[in-house]
Design an enzyme around this catalytic site. Structure first.
Site, mmCIF file in Angstrom:
data_model
loop_
_atom_site.group_PDB
_atom_site.id
_atom_site.type_symbol
_atom_site.label_atom_id
_atom_site.label_comp_id
_atom_site.label_asym_id
_atom_site.label_seq_id
_atom_site.Cartn_x
_atom_site.Cartn_y
_atom_site.Cartn_z
ATOM 1 N N SER A 144 7.031 -0.227 3.283
ATOM 2 C CA SER A 144 5.737 -0.406 2.150
ATOM 3 C C SER A 144 6.743 -0.617 0.785
ATOM 4 C CB SER A 144 4.971 0.692 2.117
ATOM 5 O OG SER A 144 4.104 0.896 0.968
ATOM 6 N N TYR A 158 3.444 9.529 2.741
ATOM 7 C CA TYR A 158 3.355 8.119 3.148
ATOM 8 C C TYR A 158 4.558 7.805 2.728
ATOM 9 C CZ TYR A 158 2.069 3.358 3.517
ATOM 10 O OH TYR A 158 1.903 1.803 3.800
HETATM 11 P P1 NAP Z 1 -5.005 -1.347 9.342
HETATM 12 O O1 NAP Z 1 -5.584 -2.574 9.125
HETATM 13 O O2 NAP Z 1 -5.349 -0.038 9.105
HETATM 14 O O3 NAP Z 1 -3.841 -1.555 10.588
HETATM 15 C C1 NAP Z 1 -3.234 -0.434 11.083
HETATM 16 C C2 NAP Z 1 -3.049 -0.910 12.494
HETATM 17 O O4 NAP Z 1 -2.434 0.252 13.170
HETATM 18 C C3 NAP Z 1 -4.440 -1.160 13.552
HETATM 19 O O5 NAP Z 1 -4.268 -1.695 14.393
HETATM 20 C C4 NAP Z 1 -4.248 0.712 13.963
HETATM 21 O O6 NAP Z 1 -5.161 0.631 15.081
HETATM 22 C C5 NAP Z 1 -2.909 0.593 14.138
HETATM 23 N N1 NAP Z 1 -2.481 2.203 14.342
HETATM 24 C C6 NAP Z 1 -2.615 3.199 13.681
HETATM 25 N N2 NAP Z 1 -2.384 4.165 14.139
HETATM 26 C C7 NAP Z 1 -1.882 3.968 15.625
HETATM 27 C C8 NAP Z 1 -1.047 4.538 16.596
HETATM 28 N N3 NAP Z 1 -0.803 5.862 16.301
HETATM 29 N N4 NAP Z 1 -0.654 3.936 17.813
HETATM 30 C C9 NAP Z 1 -1.120 2.630 17.575
HETATM 31 N N5 NAP Z 1 -1.578 1.792 16.727
HETATM 32 C C10 NAP Z 1 -1.914 2.638 15.670
HETATM 33 O O7 NAP Z 1 -3.873 -1.304 8.144
HETATM 34 P P2 NAP Z 1 -2.880 -2.417 7.501
HETATM 35 O O8 NAP Z 1 -2.711 -2.401 6.080
HETATM 36 O O9 NAP Z 1 -2.754 -3.760 8.380
HETATM 37 O O10 NAP Z 1 -1.612 -1.747 7.957
HETATM 38 C C11 NAP Z 1 -0.397 -2.315 8.770
HETATM 39 C C12 NAP Z 1 0.925 -1.535 8.252
HETATM 40 O O11 NAP Z 1 0.950 -2.085 6.988
HETATM 41 C C13 NAP Z 1 1.055 -0.254 8.260
HETATM 42 O O12 NAP Z 1 2.330 0.103 8.607
HETATM 43 C C14 NAP Z 1 1.028 0.055 6.564
HETATM 44 O O13 NAP Z 1 1.713 1.336 6.246
HETATM 45 C C15 NAP Z 1 1.701 -1.060 6.305
HETATM 46 N N6 NAP Z 1 1.451 -1.488 4.724
HETATM 47 C C16 NAP Z 1 0.167 -1.614 4.217
HETATM 48 C C17 NAP Z 1 -0.171 -1.825 3.063
HETATM 49 C C18 NAP Z 1 -1.579 -2.246 2.620
HETATM 50 O O14 NAP Z 1 -1.681 -2.249 1.346
HETATM 51 N N7 NAP Z 1 -2.646 -2.693 3.355
HETATM 52 C C19 NAP Z 1 0.680 -1.650 1.924
HETATM 53 C C20 NAP Z 1 2.201 -1.541 2.492
HETATM 54 C C21 NAP Z 1 2.441 -1.378 3.826
HETATM 55 P P3 NAP Z 1 -6.438 1.679 15.367
HETATM 56 O O15 NAP Z 1 -7.432 1.354 14.234
HETATM 57 O O16 NAP Z 1 -6.742 1.622 16.651
HETATM 58 O O17 NAP Z 1 -5.535 3.024 14.990
#
Ligand code: NAP
Length: 249
Positions: A144, A158
């Site tokens: 991130s 985080y």
């Molecule tokens: P998201 O829609 O909440 O997706 C997160 C995914 O991770 C979901 O499939 C969730 O499944 C899964 N997950 C969470 N905890 C888990 C666990 N313990 N074991 C297995 N799966 C798990 O969010 P996203 O924004 O796409 O995030 C994806 C990645 O991008 C993350 O690492 C996040 O830190 C990173 N990121 C996001 C942003 C942003 O602004 N969106 C910015 C920078 C980095 P469940 O729903 O079943 O838990």
């Protein structure tokens, strides 16, 4: 069995789901994990299969060594030997200042975001490393922009977990380059996914918009595009890179 087999942790929603769909369209067989969102995971798999691709979804907590091992074993059996890994599963934890942060929440963020990357990477190395009989591969860790910005007054916990992901990426890239595995990271900025609502701030993308030089949040697909490039042979001499995807922020 497919030539290109991708494991995506947390592939049920957001960036992980976009990676799974895009990878399948590019000929990967895709194994995706989730922790609780079974129905969205099932829908991603169904969509891929309907389009003629191969995919499986499995409930596997990325913080659990046993569940991670079982997930990779299922991919071995049903799709073939993994050639690519996207370490994407992650949570923000609660919005909190440092002194108010519940230690249990800190444990959970570090376990899912940091330990989870190590556990999946270990399973991937055992299958990909050329000195262990593998044919090499590529790994992308989803970090991130928070790792550099620091997350003050919001989620330093985080941000620090993603700092660890950056360091893991650099170290692993050097340890694994001679063994046929490239390891890179993407550092997304504000991306329009469900992660903000899960943290209790559904309007976060809108509130932070003025701070983004491009004037908008990014999409999951814009992140997936870069991840797919880092997995592909088009980036064959790139390893240990931390690629910012933040619209200038
Ligand atoms: P998201 O829609 O909440 O997706 C997160 C995914 O991770 C979901 O499939 C969730 O499944 C899964 N997950 C969470 N905890 C888990 C666990 N313990 N074991 C297995 N799966 C798990 O969010 P996203 O924004 O796409 O995030 C994806 C990645 O991008 C993350 O690492 C996040 O830190 C990173 N990121 C996001 C942003 C942003 O602004 N969106 C910015 C920078 C980095 P469940 O729903 O079943 O838990």
């Amino acid at each position: 069995m497919a030539d290109k087999v991708l494991v995506v942790t947390g592939g049920s929603t957001g960036i992980g789901a976009a990676v799974a769909r895009m990878a399948a369209a590019q000929g990967y067989a895709v194994g995706l994990s989730y922790r609780s969102s079974e129905e969205p995971a099932r829908q991603v798999v169904e969509e891929i299969r309907r389009a003629g691709g191969r995919a499986l979804a499995m409930k596997a907590d990325s913080a659990s060594p046993a569940e991670t091992a079982a997930f990779f074993a299922a991919v071995d059996r049903e799709l073939g030997r993994v050639t690519a890994l996207v370490n994407n599963a992650g949570i923000t934890g609660p919005i909190s200042r440092i002194e108010a942060l519940d230690p249990a929440a800190l444990d959970q963020v570090l376990a899912i975001n940091v330990k989870g990357c190590f556990l999946a990477l270990r399973e991937a190395i055992l299958r990909m490393a050329t000195d262990l009989g593998g044919t090499g591969g590529a790994v992308v860790n989803v970090s991130s922009r928070a790792s550099e910005i620091g997350g003050a007054n919001e989620w330093v916990h985080y941000a620090a977990s993603k700092g660890a992901v950056d360091t893991l990426t650099v170290g692993a890239s050097r340890e694994l380059a001679p063994r046929g595995i490239r390891v890179n990271a993407v550092n997304p900025g504000l991306i329009d996914t469900e992660i903000h609502a899960k943290a209790g701030v559904p309007d976060r993308a809108e509130r932070f918009r003025p701070m983004i030089p491009m004037g908008r949040a990014g999409s999951a697909e814009e992140v997936a595009d870069v991840i797919l490039w880092l997995l592909s042979d088009q980036s064959s001499y790139v390893t240990g890179a931390l690629v910012p995807i933040g619209g200038g922020r």
